[in-house]
Structure formats: structure tokens, C-alpha cells
Scaffold this motif. Structure first.
Motif, short mmCIF file in Angstrom:
data_model
loop_
_atom_site.label_atom_id
_atom_site.label_comp_id
_atom_site.label_asym_id
_atom_site.label_seq_id
_atom_site.Cartn_x
_atom_site.Cartn_y
_atom_site.Cartn_z
N ILE A 195 0.87 -1.18 0.00
CA ILE A 195 0.00 0.00 0.00
C ILE A 195 0.91 1.23 0.00
CG2 ILE A 195 -1.82 1.26 1.21
CD1 ILE A 195 -2.68 -1.35 2.49
N HIS A 196 0.65 2.15 -0.93
CA HIS A 196 1.48 3.34 -1.08
C HIS A 196 0.65 4.62 -1.00
CE1 HIS A 196 4.02 0.28 -3.14
NE2 HIS A 196 5.03 1.01 -2.72
N LEU A 197 1.31 5.69 -0.62
CA LEU A 197 0.81 7.04 -0.85
C LEU A 197 1.43 7.52 -2.15
CD1 LEU A 197 1.04 9.11 2.46
CD2 LEU A 197 -1.02 8.60 1.15
N VAL A 198 0.63 8.05 -3.06
CA VAL A 198 1.17 8.56 -4.31
C VAL A 198 0.76 10.01 -4.50
CG1 VAL A 198 1.18 6.28 -5.39
CG2 VAL A 198 -0.81 7.76 -5.68
N TYR A 199 1.62 10.77 -5.19
CA TYR A 199 1.34 12.18 -5.50
C TYR A 199 2.08 12.55 -6.78
CZ TYR A 199 5.64 12.46 -2.66
OH TYR A 199 6.89 12.26 -2.12
N PRO A 200 1.64 13.60 -7.46
CA PRO A 200 2.24 13.95 -8.76
C PRO A 200 3.73 14.21 -8.64
CG PRO A 200 0.16 15.11 -8.46
CD PRO A 200 0.48 14.48 -7.14
N ALA A 201 4.49 13.68 -9.59
CA ALA A 201 5.94 13.88 -9.60
C ALA A 201 6.28 15.19 -10.30
CB ALA A 201 6.61 12.71 -10.33
N GLY A 202 7.48 15.68 -10.05
CA GLY A 202 8.00 16.82 -10.80
C GLY A 202 7.51 18.17 -10.34
N ARG A 203 6.99 18.26 -9.13
CA ARG A 203 6.55 19.57 -8.62
C ARG A 203 6.87 19.67 -7.14
NH1 ARG A 203 0.19 19.87 -9.37
NH2 ARG A 203 0.81 19.36 -11.49
N ARG A 204 7.00 20.89 -6.66
CA ARG A 204 7.27 21.13 -5.24
C ARG A 204 6.05 20.73 -4.42
NH1 ARG A 204 10.50 25.01 -2.43
NH2 ARG A 204 10.34 24.50 -0.20
N VAL A 205 6.30 20.00 -3.36
CA VAL A 205 5.21 19.54 -2.50
C VAL A 205 4.97 20.58 -1.41
CG1 VAL A 205 4.41 17.71 -0.96
CG2 VAL A 205 5.83 17.14 -2.94
N PRO A 206 3.76 21.16 -1.32
CA PRO A 206 3.47 22.15 -0.28
C PRO A 206 3.73 21.57 1.12
CG PRO A 206 1.73 22.14 -1.92
CD PRO A 206 2.61 20.97 -2.23
N THR A 207 4.08 22.46 2.03
CA THR A 207 4.43 22.02 3.38
C THR A 207 3.31 21.22 4.03
OG1 THR A 207 5.82 23.97 3.65
CG2 THR A 207 5.17 22.82 5.66
N ARG A 208 2.07 21.67 3.90
CA ARG A 208 0.95 20.98 4.54
C ARG A 208 0.81 19.56 4.01
NH1 ARG A 208 -0.78 24.53 0.75
NH2 ARG A 208 -2.18 23.73 -0.89
N VAL A 209 1.07 19.36 2.70
CA VAL A 209 0.99 18.03 2.11
C VAL A 209 2.15 17.17 2.60
CG1 VAL A 209 0.98 16.71 -0.05
CG2 VAL A 209 -0.20 18.92 0.07
N ARG A 210 3.33 17.76 2.64
CA ARG A 210 4.50 17.02 3.10
C ARG A 210 4.33 16.59 4.55
NH1 ARG A 210 7.89 20.60 2.03
NH2 ARG A 210 8.58 21.32 4.08
N MET A 211 3.74 17.44 5.39
CA MET A 211 3.54 17.08 6.79
C MET A 211 2.57 15.91 6.92
SD MET A 211 5.49 18.99 8.64
CE MET A 211 6.64 18.69 7.27
N LEU A 212 1.52 15.89 6.09
CA LEU A 212 0.58 14.78 6.14
C LEU A 212 1.23 13.49 5.65
CD1 LEU A 212 -2.22 13.67 6.70
CD2 LEU A 212 -2.92 14.40 4.41
N ILE A 213 2.04 13.58 4.60
CA ILE A 213 2.74 12.40 4.10
C ILE A 213 3.61 11.80 5.20
CG2 ILE A 213 4.53 11.59 2.51
CD1 ILE A 213 3.48 13.69 0.50
N GLU A 214 4.44 12.64 5.81
CA GLU A 214 5.36 12.15 6.83
C GLU A 214 4.60 11.60 8.04
OE1 GLU A 214 8.40 11.70 6.22
OE2 GLU A 214 8.39 12.81 4.32
N TYR A 215 3.50 12.25 8.38
CA TYR A 215 2.72 11.79 9.52
C TYR A 215 2.12 10.41 9.24
CZ TYR A 215 -1.08 11.34 12.87
OH TYR A 215 -1.92 10.86 13.83
N LEU A 216 1.51 10.22 8.06
CA LEU A 216 0.89 8.94 7.74
C LEU A 216 1.91 7.83 7.61
CD1 LEU A 216 -1.86 10.03 5.16
CD2 LEU A 216 -2.19 9.31 7.54
#
Length: 225
Positions: A195-216
């Protein structure tokens, strides 16, 4: 929009608390059982973030649908997405004690033909079960009186004693641990499914999104699902 996100992210890096909306997509049952229970602690840490949780059994177009993150089950094939590994899950054969008391407990692969099944389907197309018989991977097409394309109904049908189902462990984890549901023929269990988390490649990840990724990622690493 990419420039705006990059600017917003760079500002967010200097903020003590990220803020804004994160749009995440997952399957309905997985969202209810595995994602939502993790959110209270996230909101305690990041009270200015809003999560827009959308649910669908289909794979959404992240860019086209404006989704920041999606939870994907199984092997990944889309090279345009960046992936973070969340966990792996077993696919188990399960039934309720009431069903097994009435119909008997299968002791081997051949015994499955004598039982009633709860079948995951798309329309009238039955999804085959993946089983491991000896060293061989086997695709077994179940025939049953209940067909559904919704994992929540698979779960409900197992609990009601309507038959045997193959389901991801997380769908019935609590009931398996309590004895309300029994795992059958573990020697037939196939390889674990990632099971993976996926998000669009090739763009800067906003801080709020990055925090949720790391948390999950951290939350799933410490969970038993």
C-alpha cells in the motif's frame, strides 16, 4: 499553479504551523477504518490544516481531479507519480464462527468447492481470488449468492455469516483479533500486497501536504494493520 504552490511551500517552510487544504483520496472502507482514526493526532499537531477526504473504488486522476495525495493498493504502474510506501497487507480467507459451525471448516484447497462465497465483483464480473497452492500461484474464481463491488458490504456479509470471503487483513483486523471472524487455510495465503501514498511527480510539495505524508508514513509504520 505550480509556481503558486512553490511560493506557498517556501513560505510555509518558515511558518511554525502549516495551513491550508490537503485533498486525499482513498477507497471508502480503507478511509473509514485506517485513515480517519489517525487524524485526531494529526489535527492536534497541525490545527490549521484542513483535510478534504474523498473516497472512491476507482483510481482518480490526481492532476485532473485536483487531488494532492492518493492511497493505492497493489503494485504501482504509473511512472508519473511519486510513491511513498505505507505498509503491506495480507489477503486472507475469512468466515464467521456461525457460518463455519453450520457449514464446516475447510481443511484443504479442494474443500473450498463445497462452500458458499461472498464475491467481490464489478458488475457481473467476479474478481478471482489469488491463492498459493504449494509453490504455485492459483487464480480461483469463487461462485456465491452475494456479489458486491463494495468492501464495506463484504465486511458486513462476513459478519452476518453469509459465507467465506477473501479480504485484506485491515478490513476485518479488529474482528479477527477478537475471534469474531476466523482466518482459514493460511497456507493458501498469497504474497502480501503493498500500500502506497502517491502524489504527482516533478513539482514542489506544499508544506501541509509534506507534513501529512510524513505523519501517515510514521503512523502506519507503528500500526498493526
Amino acid at each position: 499553479m505550480d509556481d503558486f504552490d512553490a511560493l506557498e511551500s517556501s513560505v510555509g517552510d518558515r511558518q511554525q504551523s502549516p495551513r491550508g487544504v490537503v485533498r486525499i483520496n482513498t477507497a471508502p472502507a480503507h478511509g473509514r477504518l485506517c485513515i480517519t482514526p489517525l487524524l485526531p493526532e494529526f489535527f492536534r499537531q497541525y490545527p490549521d490544516v484542513v483535510i478534504e477526504l474523498s473516497v472512491s473504488e476507482r483510481h482518480v486522476d490526481l492532476v485532473g481531479d485536483g487531488v494532492d495525495l492518493a492511497v493505492r493498493h497493489g503494485r504501482l504502474v504509473d511512472s508519473s507519480l511519486t510513491a511513498r510506501h505505507l505498509t503491506e497487507t495480507d489477503f486472507v480467507l475469512v468466515a464467521s464462527p456461525a457460518y463455519l459451525a453450520a457449514k464446516g471448516v475447510p481443511a484443504r484447497f479442494a474443500d473450498l468447492d463445497q462452500h458458499t462465497y461472498i464475491v467481490f465483483s464489478k458488475g457481473r464480473e467476479r474478481y478471482p481470488w489469488s491463492l498459493k497452492v504449494g509453490q504455485e500461484a492459483v487464480s480461483y474464481v469463487p461462485h456465491g449468492s452475494l456479489l458486491t463491488g463494495d468492501a464495506e458490504h463484504i465486511r458486513a456479509a462476513v459478519l452476518c455469516g453469509l459465507g467465506i470471503a477473501q479480504a485484506p487483513f485491515w478490513l476485518l483486523a479488529q474482528e479477527i483479533r477478537s475471534g469474531q471472524v476466523q482466518v482459514l487455510l493460511p497456507e493458501l495465503q498469497p504474497e502480501r500486497v503493498p500500500i502506497h501514498l502517491v502524489y504527482p511527480a516533478g513539482r514542489r510539495v506544499p508544506t501541509r501536504v509534506r507534513m501529512l505524508i510524513e505523519y501517515l508514513v510514521a503512523a502506519f509504520a507503528s500500526s498493526e494493520l
